[in-house]
Design an enzyme around this catalytic site. Structure first.
Site, short mmCIF file in Angstrom:
data_model
loop_
_atom_site.label_atom_id
_atom_site.label_comp_id
_atom_site.label_asym_id
_atom_site.label_seq_id
_atom_site.Cartn_x
_atom_site.Cartn_y
_atom_site.Cartn_z
N GLU A 146 -15.61 -10.63 9.51
CA GLU A 146 -15.86 -11.24 10.81
C GLU A 146 -14.94 -12.44 11.02
O GLU A 146 -14.38 -12.98 10.05
CB GLU A 146 -17.33 -11.66 10.91
CG GLU A 146 -18.28 -10.49 10.85
CD GLU A 146 -19.72 -10.86 11.15
OE1 GLU A 146 -20.55 -9.95 11.23
OE2 GLU A 146 -20.01 -12.07 11.31
N TRP A 175 -9.77 -8.14 11.99
CA TRP A 175 -8.75 -7.63 11.06
C TRP A 175 -9.12 -6.24 10.54
O TRP A 175 -9.09 -5.98 9.34
CB TRP A 175 -8.54 -8.61 9.88
CG TRP A 175 -8.18 -9.99 10.32
CD1 TRP A 175 -8.92 -11.11 10.16
CD2 TRP A 175 -6.98 -10.39 11.01
NE1 TRP A 175 -8.27 -12.19 10.70
CE2 TRP A 175 -7.08 -11.78 11.24
CE3 TRP A 175 -5.86 -9.70 11.47
CZ2 TRP A 175 -6.09 -12.50 11.89
CZ3 TRP A 175 -4.87 -10.43 12.13
CH2 TRP A 175 -4.98 -11.80 12.32
N LEU A 255 -15.50 -1.62 -1.06
CA LEU A 255 -14.36 -2.49 -1.32
C LEU A 255 -13.79 -2.26 -2.71
O LEU A 255 -12.57 -2.32 -2.91
CB LEU A 255 -14.77 -3.96 -1.15
CG LEU A 255 -15.08 -4.42 0.27
CD1 LEU A 255 -15.56 -5.86 0.26
CD2 LEU A 255 -13.87 -4.27 1.18
N ARG A 284 27.37 -5.18 -4.99
CA ARG A 284 27.81 -6.44 -4.39
C ARG A 284 28.75 -7.18 -5.35
O ARG A 284 28.38 -7.48 -6.50
CB ARG A 284 26.59 -7.31 -4.08
CG ARG A 284 26.89 -8.73 -3.62
CD ARG A 284 27.47 -8.76 -2.23
NE ARG A 284 27.47 -10.12 -1.70
CZ ARG A 284 27.99 -10.46 -0.53
NH1 ARG A 284 28.56 -9.55 0.24
NH2 ARG A 284 27.93 -11.71 -0.12
N GLN A 295 24.74 -13.29 -15.86
CA GLN A 295 23.54 -13.43 -16.68
C GLN A 295 22.30 -13.78 -15.86
O GLN A 295 21.20 -13.26 -16.11
CB GLN A 295 23.77 -14.50 -17.75
CG GLN A 295 24.79 -14.08 -18.79
CD GLN A 295 25.00 -15.15 -19.85
OE1 GLN A 295 24.25 -16.12 -19.94
NE2 GLN A 295 26.05 -14.97 -20.66
N GLU A 379 -9.23 -7.35 1.01
CA GLU A 379 -10.05 -6.77 -0.07
C GLU A 379 -10.29 -7.80 -1.18
O GLU A 379 -10.35 -7.47 -2.36
CB GLU A 379 -9.42 -5.50 -0.67
CG GLU A 379 -8.84 -4.53 0.32
CD GLU A 379 -9.86 -3.95 1.27
OE1 GLU A 379 -11.05 -4.31 1.17
OE2 GLU A 379 -9.48 -3.13 2.11
N THR A 381 -9.60 -12.27 -1.67
CA THR A 381 -8.48 -13.19 -1.83
C THR A 381 -8.20 -13.46 -3.30
O THR A 381 -9.01 -13.14 -4.19
CB THR A 381 -8.78 -14.52 -1.13
OG1 THR A 381 -9.91 -15.14 -1.79
CG2 THR A 381 -9.09 -14.32 0.35
#
Length: 400
Positions: A146, A175, A255, A284, A295, A379, A381
């Site tokens: 909520e 969410w 959960l 690169r 290294q 799910e 913190t």
């Protein structure tokens, strides 16, 4: 050098410890099938989805996942594939190697919405929803969090009251993955002590009073549908309640299923970023040679590979325990706490190897890094899982 050593194959740079040797042929086949599907249907498009903040034909993608048996794949019966927990974990890894939002679509469908109905629902609820959800014809969401109550779901304000034989729900959820496209929502509400406290309800999303506005302006999980759920006098029949559970045991059990998939899934984002950094470093050139030859770059790559390997071994161990029926919630918290934290650090380090290119969607690294900032929180913190582990270590609860 012995004859046996001479016959060793070349080292796989993405599996230095040879963890593949611990997997069965069936597990490797599941992994390969998911990777093939993601290579075809997700990877060519996901950077564009992330940039635009929407997935093209998300229902079609869900049906494709359903056709492969990915939705509710670790559940038995009702059209579900009945695969092992380890196979489910490997599928989550491959899905999140493509994108955390795509894995969230599958995880919320199978481990939250479908699992809640499968584990705690009536036979009628199972028959009505699970076969269609397994094929992707019906999409589900899971309404627990909520606006004012995330880590403390026991204080939720969403209420369920009896009115004759009916239930009436009022409240807000926030969410919620899949919310705006869902056909059914599993909603948790406080029904009062006389009716068992926290109860779960199977809510068809076309019920009057139910709406799911889309949450926009996200900078994470952009290739995912995230919504608010609004329940204004949502009237449901008596049999809409999940009959087999009362209290927080219901949502917390769901959960735990989702967290197990996240333990594996985060490693997919880590692997993708590590491989991108490794390949980039070999191509690169600076100061006249590939940066892979310096290294400091090799130290970064070695540290990333080490943490990825340890995380994968932990996930596999937890998968074997889940398949054996011996997995504890505290062990899932241990896995989520470690693997998300280390996956995020791998992505951040990979970004430094790519330099300015690391923030471009031409490469997957910044997308994975942004996504994992959400995975770090949802799910449970970091703080909540830390306290779960702390309580397991000391026997003392520090939650209150």
């Amino acid at each position: 050098m012995t004859t046996q050593q001479q016959k060793l194959p070349p080292v796989d740079p993405m599996d230095l410890a040879g963890i593949d040797d611990l997997l069965t042929d069936d597990e490797k086949a599941v992994r390969a099938s998911v990777r093939q599907l993601c290579d075809k249907l997700v990877d060519p498009y996901v950077a564009d989805w992330f940039e635009r903040g929407e997935i093209d034909d998300i229902r079609g993608l869900a049906r494709e996942f359903g056709s492969l048996g990915l939705l509710g794949m670790h559940l038995e019966g009702y059209g579900c594939a009945g695969m092992s927990a380890t196979e489910y974990g490997l599928a989550c890894l491959e899905l999140e190697a493509s994108d955390s939002g795509v894995r969230s679509l599958v995880s919320v469908q199978g481990s939250l919405a479908m699992y809640a109905i499968w584990r705690w629902g009536s036979e009628e609820q199972k028959q009505q929803w699970l076969p269609r959800m397994a094929t992707g014809e019906a999409i589900g969401c899971f309404g627990l969090t909520e606006p004012d109550h995330g880590s403390d779901p026991g204080s939720m304000r969403t209420r369920a009251r009896r009115d004759g034989d009916d239930w009436v729900l009022d409240g807000r959820k926030m969410w919620i993955t899949n919310g705006s496209i869902a056909d059914v929502a599993v909603v948790w509400a406080n029904a009062g002590e006389e009716h068992g406290g926290i109860r779960g309800f199977v809510v068809p999303t076309d019920t009057p009073g139910f709406s799911a506005p889309l949450i926009k302006h996200k900078l994470s999980l952009r290739a995912s549908v995230t919504s608010e759920l609004v329940l204004d006098g949502v009237r449901l029949p008596a049999d809409a309640v999940l009959p087999e559970v009362r209290g927080l045991k219901g949502p917390l059990s769901c959960l735990n299923e989702a967290r197990f998939g996240i333990v594996w899934g985060a490693l997919g984002a880590a692997r993708s970023s590590l491989d991108a950094a490794r390949r980039y470093a070999m191509e690169r050139e600076q100061f006249g040679r590939p940066i892979a030859g310096f290294q400091l770059t090799q130290q970064k790559l070695a540290d990333m590979a080490l943490e990825y390997t340890k995380g994968l071994l932990l996930a596999l161990h937890l998968g074997r325990r889940k398949d054996a029926g011996t997995l504890r919630p505290e062990q899932v918290s241990l896995g989520k706490l470690n693997n998300i934290r280390e996956a995020l650090e791998i992505c951040r380090t990979a970004r430094t190897i790519l330099g300015a290119n690391g923030i471009s969607l031409e490469y997957p690294v910044i997308r994975h890094m942004n996504n994992l900032e959400s995975v770090l929180t949802y799910e449970g913190t970091v703080e909540m899982h830390t306290l779960v582990v702390g309580q397991a270590l000391t026997g003392v609860s520090a939650f209150r």
